[in-house]
Design an enzyme around this catalytic site. Structure first.
Site, PDB file in Angstrom:
ATOM      1  CB  CYS A   2     -16.542 -41.576 -25.892  1.00  0.00           C
ATOM      2  SG  CYS A   2     -16.240 -39.807 -25.901  1.00  0.00           S
ATOM      3  NE  ARG A  28     -19.994 -46.380 -27.738  1.00  0.00           N
ATOM      4  CZ  ARG A  28     -20.789 -46.623 -26.847  1.00  0.00           C
ATOM      5  NH1 ARG A  28     -21.297 -47.954 -26.782  1.00  0.00           N
ATOM      6  NH2 ARG A  28     -21.223 -45.940 -25.584  1.00  0.00           N
ATOM      7  CD1 TRP A  81     -19.537 -37.824 -32.106  1.00  0.00           C
ATOM      8  CD2 TRP A  81     -20.148 -36.718 -29.928  1.00  0.00           C
ATOM      9  NE1 TRP A  81     -20.599 -37.064 -32.027  1.00  0.00           N
ATOM     10  CE2 TRP A  81     -21.001 -36.482 -30.822  1.00  0.00           C
ATOM     11  CE3 TRP A  81     -20.090 -36.206 -28.690  1.00  0.00           C
ATOM     12  CZ2 TRP A  81     -21.915 -35.275 -30.638  1.00  0.00           C
ATOM     13  CZ3 TRP A  81     -21.153 -35.245 -28.447  1.00  0.00           C
ATOM     14  CH2 TRP A  81     -22.057 -34.601 -29.618  1.00  0.00           C
ATOM     15  CG  ASN A 107     -18.408 -42.698 -22.716  1.00  0.00           C
ATOM     16  OD1 ASN A 107     -18.764 -41.672 -23.013  1.00  0.00           O
ATOM     17  ND2 ASN A 107     -19.034 -44.006 -22.857  1.00  0.00           N
ATOM     18  N   GLY A 108     -17.535 -39.767 -21.121  1.00  0.00           N
ATOM     19  CA  GLY A 108     -18.438 -38.898 -20.307  1.00  0.00           C
ATOM     20  C   GLY A 108     -17.997 -37.484 -20.293  1.00  0.00           C
ATOM     21  CD  GLU A 502     -37.176 -40.910 -38.301  1.00  0.00           C
ATOM     22  OE1 GLU A 502     -37.244 -39.935 -37.112  1.00  0.00           O
ATOM     23  OE2 GLU A 502     -36.424 -41.633 -38.104  1.00  0.00           O
ATOM     24  CE  LYS A 506     -33.030 -41.309 -39.791  1.00  0.00           C
ATOM     25  NZ  LYS A 506     -33.569 -41.751 -38.591  1.00  0.00           N
ATOM     26  CD  GLU A 509     -30.495 -38.478 -38.030  1.00  0.00           C
ATOM     27  OE1 GLU A 509     -29.791 -38.806 -36.891  1.00  0.00           O
ATOM     28  OE2 GLU A 509     -31.329 -39.399 -38.602  1.00  0.00           O
ATOM     29  CG  HIS A 525     -49.776 -19.807 -38.123  1.00  0.00           C
ATOM     30  ND1 HIS A 525     -50.732 -18.743 -37.899  1.00  0.00           N
ATOM     31  CD2 HIS A 525     -50.639 -20.656 -38.507  1.00  0.00           C
ATOM     32  CE1 HIS A 525     -51.902 -19.190 -38.168  1.00  0.00           C
ATOM     33  NE2 HIS A 525     -51.888 -20.349 -38.296  1.00  0.00           N
ATOM     34  CE  LYS A 630     -27.715 -46.455 -33.948  1.00  0.00           C
ATOM     35  NZ  LYS A 630     -28.842 -45.979 -34.840  1.00  0.00           N
TER      36      LYS A 630
HETATM   37  C1  F6R Z   1     -31.751 -40.426 -35.704  1.00  0.00           C
HETATM   38  C2  F6R Z   1     -31.117 -41.043 -34.332  1.00  0.00           C
HETATM   39  C3  F6R Z   1     -31.260 -40.183 -33.034  1.00  0.00           C
HETATM   40  C4  F6R Z   1     -31.558 -41.178 -31.963  1.00  0.00           C
HETATM   41  C5  F6R Z   1     -31.538 -40.224 -30.600  1.00  0.00           C
HETATM   42  C6  F6R Z   1     -31.848 -41.061 -29.382  1.00  0.00           C
HETATM   43  O1  F6R Z   1     -31.866 -41.221 -36.783  1.00  0.00           O
HETATM   44  O2  F6R Z   1     -30.729 -42.043 -34.418  1.00  0.00           O
HETATM   45  O3  F6R Z   1     -32.209 -39.082 -33.171  1.00  0.00           O
HETATM   46  O4  F6R Z   1     -32.704 -41.516 -32.071  1.00  0.00           O
HETATM   47  O5  F6R Z   1     -30.287 -39.866 -30.451  1.00  0.00           O
HETATM   48  O6  F6R Z   1     -31.020 -42.332 -29.326  1.00  0.00           O
HETATM   49  P1  F6R Z   1     -31.656 -43.682 -28.760  1.00  0.00           P
HETATM   50  O7  F6R Z   1     -33.086 -43.969 -29.268  1.00  0.00           O
HETATM   51  O8  F6R Z   1     -30.566 -44.618 -28.585  1.00  0.00           O
HETATM   52  O9  F6R Z   1     -32.015 -43.069 -27.183  1.00  0.00           O
END
Ligand code: F6R
Length: 635
Positions: A2, A28, A81, A107-108, A502, A506, A509, A525, A630
């Protein structure tokens, strides 16, 4: 997650500025958006979907309604969100109270919203949505009416009472319709704000003031900001800013002047922010390395941290998602270079281990946004134990920086707009290498010759990344052959387990395919049971001049071939000159030669491209994948 934006001024531009502000909050992540405007009444315009849809809806209103929108000088806006209640038009913010006397954005998360809702329902308040926010709107309305009925209404008094009833995290902006009050008692148009655990900043303009979830949103209107602290309340009008804490003490606003960054919302010719951010990686890493250009073994430091590293017995890294992955690199290298045990813990699980901390521990919080609630709360708890705190972030104006102060390393990755992390992630990894070097040097754990060799290898990274970026077309062509698979397994061992994690994240996501990473030794396993011709296995094996690590690379190949014999399409990610069993794989993805210990950054880049091109081919929303945020500002 949010986002809030609010405006109060003297010119009729509230709607335009709010929509502009909302666009800068898009990064975000959100599923619906809306604005509320204050004229002779409070009107709300909101819907599920993109801000462009909101804009279209507003501009297709009747002429009379549009002119009302265009004359407003005060309003609040929100990107939602979903937490409580599915994403739809009704649950979108702003929310009105039962008789539309005020509107609120939030927001929260309010933990006790159900009991508050029952209490308000018995008083006759009617709810339209499933949200905790509508509960706040009606609770504030109830408090306001009671105070008005005894001639005791005051904005701060009402906000204090509201805060005393709310349990949870919140940044709130409220506008009130006072048109039924007589002219003597009627206050000027204003916005009421409250902050507890969710970010909120005030922007100071000329005969206009703003409030927003992040300083970058405010920065497009003014460079002067006031950061609200937790448990603070504020009332802003076009030319006043008043702040109090929850106990009613007045707080003098501390004005910060920020640096303008006008390039943030510019894709610079790239089709997506994600692609732009992938290509920014060599520049970001070069900047980091240039800051230590003149340093040597005798004076090396990433930063002047106020921490006695010689005294540290254990390091805990706390982070989420990609930041959590990056921390695995610190674990691998700090153990080897400085013989310090490192534990990497997902921030939301950290609270259960906080009892073990002492002043001999170092807790490293890693967060690109610097606002992730799980990470901030874990750090706050760690701070109380007397443990040393250190933060790595790319956002100077962030909660994590406020918390860790001088012990915050700000990477030059700057803001990432695309939700999936790329340049922030690789800059975090480089920060880990440099931090490990600083700690190892401080503890006299490294020989000068080895130190020089490490630094030389790190300095090669930007050029090697450039070379890797030049292979984008090849990565694209390779990846598109796998665009329609629904399940992927990523394998590696040792330091590149992080790359497998990672790469899988990616792909998940961006393309919504199911992808899981395993240390390759774990395959047999259990996970091997799911393998067949429909589950491609991407194995990352990077050779090393060190015997142990070379054995690790060879073991990955053997585990990968075990997968191939189960008919899984087999893809090997390795360096240009590695020929070990390569002809046995269906596809070999190459990166420039690099030693394993320095490879996690470079090896991630083809996987970033794979995720990007597969997602693009499938027509996914690359920069704002569904359901993702984000800045994850709720626990
Ligand atoms: C993956 C991604 C998320 C963030 C996670 C932590 O592409 O962006 O997994 O890494 O939400 O976010 P931050 O780094 O802002 O604490």
């Amino acid at each position: 997650m949010c986002g809030i934006v609010s405006y109060v001024g003297s010119e009729p531009k509230a709607a335009r500025l709010l929509l502009q502000g909302l666009k800068s909050l898009e990064y975000r992540g959100y599923d619906s958006s809306g604005i509320a405007l204050l004229n002779d009444s409070v009107k709300v315009y909101k819907n599920k979907g993109k801000i462009l849809d909101l804009e279209k809806n507003i501009y297709s209103l009747s002429e009379q309604e549009q002119s009302e929108v265009e004359q407003s000088i005060c309003g609040i806006g929100h990107t939602r969100w979903a937490t409580h209640g599915e994403p739809n038009d009704v649950n979108a913010h702003p929310h009105l109270d039962s008789d539309a006397s005020l509107a609120i954005v939030h927001n929260g998360i309010i933990r006790n919203y159900q009991s508050l809702r029952s209490e308000l329902e018995t008083k006759g308040f009617v709810f339209k949505s499933d949200t905790d926010t509508e509960v706040i709107a009606n609770m504030f309305s109830s408090i306001r009416k009671e105070l008005l009925s005894i001639n005791a209404y005051e904005d701060f008094k009402a906000l204090r009472e509201l805060s005393s009833r709310l349990e949870g995290s919140y940044a709130l902006a409220i506008i009130i319709n006072d048109s039924n009050l007589n002219d003597v008692t009627k206050p000027v148009k204003r916005i009421l704000l409250a902050k507890n655990e969710s970010p909120l900043v005030i922007g100071i303009g000329d005969q206009e003031n703003f409030a927003a979830s992040d300083s970058d949103t405010v920065l497009q209107f003014t460079d002067k900001i006031v950061r609200l602290a937790d448990k603070e309340l504020a009332v802003i009008s076009k030319n006043t800013i008043e702040i109090q804490d929850f106990d009613g003490n007045e707080i003098k606003p501390i004005i910060e002047v920020l640096k303008q960054n006008d390039s943030i919302m510019d894709k610079k010719g790239y089709k997506h922010f994600l692609l732009k951010e992938i290509y920014e990686q060599p520049t970001v890493l070069s900047k980091m390395l240039s800051l230590i250009e003149d340093q040597s073994f005798t004076n090396f430091k990433l930063m002047d941290f106020q921490i006695d590293f010689t005294n540290i017995e254990k390091v805990y890294c706390i982070a989420c998602g990609s930041a959590y992955h990056s921390a695995q690199v610190l674990k691998s290298i700090l153990g080897t270079w400085a013989a310090i045990p490192v534990e990497v813990i997902i921030a939301s699980e950290f609270n259960y281990q906080v009892n073990f901390l002492s002043e001999k521990d170092l807790v490293v919080g890693i967060s690109q946004s610097g606002e992730t609630a799980d990470t901030i709360l874990a750090l706050q708890r760690a701070k109380k134990t007397g443990a040393n705190l250190l933060a790595i972030t790319n956002r100077p104006a962030s909660a994590i920086n406020n918390l860790c102060g001088v012990n915050t390393y700000i990477t030059p990755a700057d803001i990432e707009i695309s939700v999936a992390s790329t340049k922030a992630y690789t800059s975090q990894i480089l920060a880990h290498y440099l931090l490990a070097l600083q700690i190892a040097v401080a503890r006299k754990a490294l020989a000068e010759e080895f130190f020089n060799e490490i630094l030389h290898n790190l300095k090669m990274l930007p050029v090697l990344i450039e070379q890797t970026l030049h292979r984008a077309n090849a990565y694209k062509e390779q990846s598109l052959n796998y665009a329609n698979y629904k399940d992927f397994i990523f394998l590696s061992r040792g330091i590149n387990h992080v790359t497998a994690m990672e790469g899988a994240l990616k792909l998940k996501e961006l393309s919504y395919a199911h992808a899981t990473a395993y240390p390759s030794g774990e395959l047999k396993h259990g996970p091997i049971a799911i393998l067949d011709e429909n589950v491609p296995v991407i194995s990352i094996s990077i050779p090393s001049k060190y015997e142990d690590e070379q054995v690790t690379a060879e073991k990955v190949i053997h585990n990968a071939l075990e997968a191939k014999t189960r008919k899984a399409p087999s893809i090997l990610l390795t360096t240009d000159s590695n020929q070990d069993h390569v002809s046995e794989f269906d596809l070999v993805v190459r990166i420039p030669d690099i030693d394993q210990v320095f490879s996690p950054i470079l090896a991630t880049i083809p996987l970033q491209f794979w995720a990007y091109y597969i997602a693009e081919d499938l027509g996914k929303d690359v920069d704002q994948p569904r359901n993702l945020a984000k800045s994850v500002t709720v626990e």
